[in-house]
Design a protein around this motif. Sequence first.
Motif, PDB file in Angstrom:
ATOM      1  N   ASP A 206       9.673   3.015   2.710  1.00 46.88           N
ATOM      2  CA  ASP A 206      10.890   2.288   3.067  1.00 46.88           C
ATOM      3  C   ASP A 206      10.526   1.058   3.893  1.00 46.88           C
ATOM      4  O   ASP A 206       9.887   1.168   4.946  1.00 46.88           O
ATOM      5  N   ALA A 207      10.931  -0.117   3.422  1.00 41.85           N
ATOM      6  CA  ALA A 207      10.555  -1.368   4.089  1.00 41.85           C
ATOM      7  C   ALA A 207      11.093  -1.432   5.508  1.00 41.85           C
ATOM      8  O   ALA A 207      10.389  -1.853   6.439  1.00 41.85           O
ATOM      9  N   ALA A 208      12.350  -1.041   5.712  1.00 39.12           N
ATOM     10  CA  ALA A 208      12.955  -1.126   7.038  1.00 39.12           C
ATOM     11  C   ALA A 208      12.191  -0.268   8.039  1.00 39.12           C
ATOM     12  O   ALA A 208      11.915  -0.685   9.167  1.00 39.12           O
ATOM     13  N   ARG A 209      11.831   0.923   7.615  1.00 38.55           N
ATOM     14  CA  ARG A 209      11.120   1.847   8.506  1.00 38.55           C
ATOM     15  C   ARG A 209       9.700   1.340   8.786  1.00 38.55           C
ATOM     16  O   ARG A 209       9.209   1.425   9.904  1.00 38.55           O
ATOM     17  N   LEU A 210       9.050   0.805   7.778  1.00 35.02           N
ATOM     18  CA  LEU A 210       7.675   0.342   7.943  1.00 35.02           C
ATOM     19  C   LEU A 210       7.612  -0.925   8.793  1.00 35.02           C
ATOM     20  O   LEU A 210       6.795  -1.033   9.714  1.00 35.02           O
TER      21      LEU A 210
ATOM     22  N   GLY B 220       0.819  -1.203   0.000  1.00 39.66           N
ATOM     23  CA  GLY B 220       0.000   0.000   0.000  1.00 39.66           C
ATOM     24  C   GLY B 220       0.856   1.257   0.000  1.00 39.66           C
ATOM     25  O   GLY B 220       0.539   2.235  -0.686  1.00 39.66           O
ATOM     26  N   ALA B 221       1.952   1.233   0.773  1.00 41.58           N
ATOM     27  CA  ALA B 221       2.868   2.381   0.798  1.00 41.58           C
ATOM     28  C   ALA B 221       3.543   2.571  -0.556  1.00 41.58           C
ATOM     29  O   ALA B 221       3.721   3.699  -1.020  1.00 41.58           O
ATOM     30  N   LEU B 222       3.920   1.466  -1.204  1.00 39.19           N
ATOM     31  CA  LEU B 222       4.537   1.554  -2.527  1.00 39.19           C
ATOM     32  C   LEU B 222       3.560   2.126  -3.555  1.00 39.19           C
ATOM     33  O   LEU B 222       3.940   2.930  -4.412  1.00 39.19           O
ATOM     34  N   LEU B 223       2.300   1.705  -3.474  1.00 38.38           N
ATOM     35  CA  LEU B 223       1.281   2.235  -4.377  1.00 38.38           C
ATOM     36  C   LEU B 223       1.093   3.727  -4.160  1.00 38.38           C
ATOM     37  O   LEU B 223       1.045   4.510  -5.125  1.00 38.38           O
ATOM     38  N   LEU B 224       0.999   4.144  -2.906  1.00 38.87           N
ATOM     39  CA  LEU B 224       0.825   5.566  -2.605  1.00 38.87           C
ATOM     40  C   LEU B 224       2.019   6.371  -3.098  1.00 38.87           C
ATOM     41  O   LEU B 224       1.864   7.472  -3.641  1.00 38.87           O
TER      42      LEU B 224
ATOM     43  N   ALA C 106       2.939  12.147   9.676  1.00 37.63           N
ATOM     44  CA  ALA C 106       3.174  13.458   9.048  1.00 37.63           C
ATOM     45  C   ALA C 106       3.777  13.346   7.641  1.00 37.63           C
ATOM     46  O   ALA C 106       3.289  14.011   6.719  1.00 37.63           O
ATOM     47  N   PRO C 107       4.816  12.534   7.420  1.00 39.23           N
ATOM     48  CA  PRO C 107       5.360  12.427   6.057  1.00 39.23           C
ATOM     49  C   PRO C 107       4.355  11.842   5.069  1.00 39.23           C
ATOM     50  O   PRO C 107       4.344  12.226   3.891  1.00 39.23           O
ATOM     51  N   VAL C 108       3.516  10.914   5.531  1.00 38.19           N
ATOM     52  CA  VAL C 108       2.499  10.327   4.654  1.00 38.19           C
ATOM     53  C   VAL C 108       1.486  11.395   4.243  1.00 38.19           C
ATOM     54  O   VAL C 108       1.127  11.516   3.060  1.00 38.19           O
ATOM     55  N   LEU C 109       1.035  12.184   5.207  1.00 33.36           N
ATOM     56  CA  LEU C 109       0.072  13.250   4.907  1.00 33.36           C
ATOM     57  C   LEU C 109       0.696  14.318   4.013  1.00 33.36           C
ATOM     58  O   LEU C 109       0.037  14.847   3.108  1.00 33.36           O
ATOM     59  N   ALA C 110       1.982  14.615   4.253  1.00 38.97           N
ATOM     60  CA  ALA C 110       2.668  15.585   3.404  1.00 38.97           C
ATOM     61  C   ALA C 110       2.771  15.065   1.973  1.00 38.97           C
ATOM     62  O   ALA C 110       2.582  15.820   1.005  1.00 38.97           O
ATOM     63  N   GLY C 111       3.055  13.776   1.840  1.00 44.63           N
ATOM     64  CA  GLY C 111       3.131  13.175   0.508  1.00 44.63           C
ATOM     65  C   GLY C 111       1.790  13.211  -0.209  1.00 44.63           C
ATOM     66  O   GLY C 111       1.723  13.519  -1.408  1.00 44.63           O
ATOM     67  N   CYS C 112       0.721  12.910   0.521  1.00 44.87           N
ATOM     68  CA  CYS C 112      -0.622  12.978  -0.071  1.00 44.87           C
ATOM     69  C   CYS C 112      -0.945  14.408  -0.504  1.00 44.87           C
ATOM     70  O   CYS C 112      -1.538  14.634  -1.571  1.00 44.87           O
ATOM     71  N   GLY C 113      -0.532  15.371   0.324  1.00 50.81           N
ATOM     72  CA  GLY C 113      -0.777  16.764  -0.014  1.00 50.81           C
ATOM     73  C   GLY C 113      -0.008  17.201  -1.252  1.00 50.81           C
ATOM     74  O   GLY C 113      -0.555  17.889  -2.125  1.00 50.81           O
ATOM     75  N   LEU C 114       1.261  16.786  -1.361  1.00 49.67           N
ATOM     76  CA  LEU C 114       2.057  17.133  -2.537  1.00 49.67           C
ATOM     77  C   LEU C 114       1.477  16.501  -3.801  1.00 49.67           C
ATOM     78  O   LEU C 114       1.420  17.130  -4.854  1.00 49.67           O
ATOM     79  N   GLY C 115       1.061  15.241  -3.679  1.00 48.58           N
ATOM     80  CA  GLY C 115       0.462  14.566  -4.830  1.00 48.58           C
ATOM     81  C   GLY C 115      -0.827  15.247  -5.271  1.00 48.58           C
ATOM     82  O   GLY C 115      -1.045  15.463  -6.468  1.00 48.58           O
ATOM     83  N   ALA C 116      -1.672  15.587  -4.298  1.00 47.60           N
ATOM     84  CA  ALA C 116      -2.927  16.275  -4.626  1.00 47.60           C
ATOM     85  C   ALA C 116      -2.654  17.640  -5.250  1.00 47.60           C
ATOM     86  O   ALA C 116      -3.344  18.063  -6.188  1.00 47.60           O
ATOM     87  N   LEU C 117      -1.632  18.330  -4.736  1.00 48.30           N
ATOM     88  CA  LEU C 117      -1.276  19.646  -5.284  1.00 48.30           C
ATOM     89  C   LEU C 117      -0.791  19.518  -6.726  1.00 48.30           C
ATOM     90  O   LEU C 117      -1.171  20.311  -7.599  1.00 48.30           O
ATOM     91  N   GLY C 118       0.056  18.502  -6.987  1.00 48.64           N
ATOM     92  CA  GLY C 118       0.542  18.293  -8.351  1.00 48.64           C
ATOM     93  C   GLY C 118      -0.583  17.965  -9.312  1.00 48.64           C
ATOM     94  O   GLY C 118      -0.639  18.495 -10.435  1.00 48.64           O
ATOM     95  N   ALA C 119      -1.501  17.091  -8.882  1.00 48.31           N
ATOM     96  CA  ALA C 119      -2.631  16.720  -9.740  1.00 48.31           C
ATOM     97  C   ALA C 119      -3.540  17.916  -9.997  1.00 48.31           C
ATOM     98  O   ALA C 119      -3.962  18.159 -11.138  1.00 48.31           O
ATOM     99  N   ALA C 120      -3.852  18.676  -8.945  1.00 50.83           N
ATOM    100  CA  ALA C 120      -4.728  19.842  -9.102  1.00 50.83           C
ATOM    101  C   ALA C 120      -4.090  20.899  -9.989  1.00 50.83           C
ATOM    102  O   ALA C 120      -4.765  21.521 -10.820  1.00 50.83           O
TER     103      ALA C 120
ATOM    104  N   GLU D 245       8.373   2.353  12.604  1.00 49.08           N
ATOM    105  CA  GLU D 245       8.870   3.708  12.814  1.00 49.08           C
ATOM    106  C   GLU D 245       8.207   4.729  11.889  1.00 49.08           C
ATOM    107  O   GLU D 245       8.581   5.900  11.892  1.00 49.08           O
ATOM    108  N   LEU D 246       7.256   4.282  11.102  1.00 45.25           N
ATOM    109  CA  LEU D 246       6.625   5.183  10.146  1.00 45.25           C
ATOM    110  C   LEU D 246       5.741   6.195  10.877  1.00 45.25           C
ATOM    111  O   LEU D 246       4.961   5.840  11.750  1.00 45.25           O
ATOM    112  N   GLN D 247       5.884   7.465  10.493  1.00 41.17           N
ATOM    113  CA  GLN D 247       5.120   8.542  11.094  1.00 41.17           C
ATOM    114  C   GLN D 247       4.026   9.006  10.136  1.00 41.17           C
ATOM    115  O   GLN D 247       4.147   8.882   8.921  1.00 41.17           O
TER     116      GLN D 247
END
Length: 260
Positions: free
Chosen positions: A222-226, A161-165, A234-248, A230-232
């Motif tokens: 990152d597999a080791a982090r996941l 799921g992380a790789l897909l996102l 905030a970086p996931v939400l930031a990534g979703c925001g950047l992706g949405a911004l790029g698409a928009a 240790e996955l947080q």
Amino acid sequence: MTVLRKELRSGGLGFLVWSAVIGALMAVCVGLYPSMAGSMEDMSALFAGMGDFSAAFGLDKLQFGSLLGFYGTECGNILGLGGAFYAALTAMSLLAGEEGGHTAEFLLTHPVSRVQIAAEKLAALAVLVAGLNLICLACGAGGILAIGGEADWGDLLRYHGALLLMQLEVGALCFGLSSLLRRGGLGLAMGLTALLYFAGLFINLDQGLDWLRFFTPYYYADAARLFAGELQAAPVLAGCGLGALGAAFGVWQYGRKDIS
């Protein structure tokens, strides 16, 4: 939905080739695990003690001797890079390709708004990337079942799921960039993907670069982090925001662009 169907048809061959190659490589890697299992403990100790190299690829945290650790290191890198390159190259050609291929004149004469055209192209990108990941998941999981391996399926699904996102984010960013171009930017797509990948490695090497975790999707994929929990968020939400911004941005820019 005419544009969506057209993009799925025109991208069908590339989709099948990329899916078959990446999926086959993943299945082969999983198939090699039993023959290497006997020496895995020694290999894990060796990799864990290689200093910066181990830290860069998370081998100091990942249990390389386990099936899941081996899968995350080998198959994860294949799908993480291969899938991201596919998403980037596909996205970069969606909008810019209309002008570069001189098909915009025909497309824009139809009673369909530019916003709808861009939105359906974006939907086609999401369908193609998701389809590739489903095929690769089936190949990886099928390989694990074929060798009789035991894996934590919950962690495996979360990792995929992380790789897909991650791939959707890369694709969305390239989609936004493609709206600024008048012909395909294959070099730009590959360069951006490589830059994001190495940014993920640099974070593991230098804690002073930890701020990059908000900009590279390879941090949360990152597999080791996941697998280490240790996955947080905030970086996931930031990534979703950047992706949405790029698409928009891609949809907005294509709607106002002066197309020659």
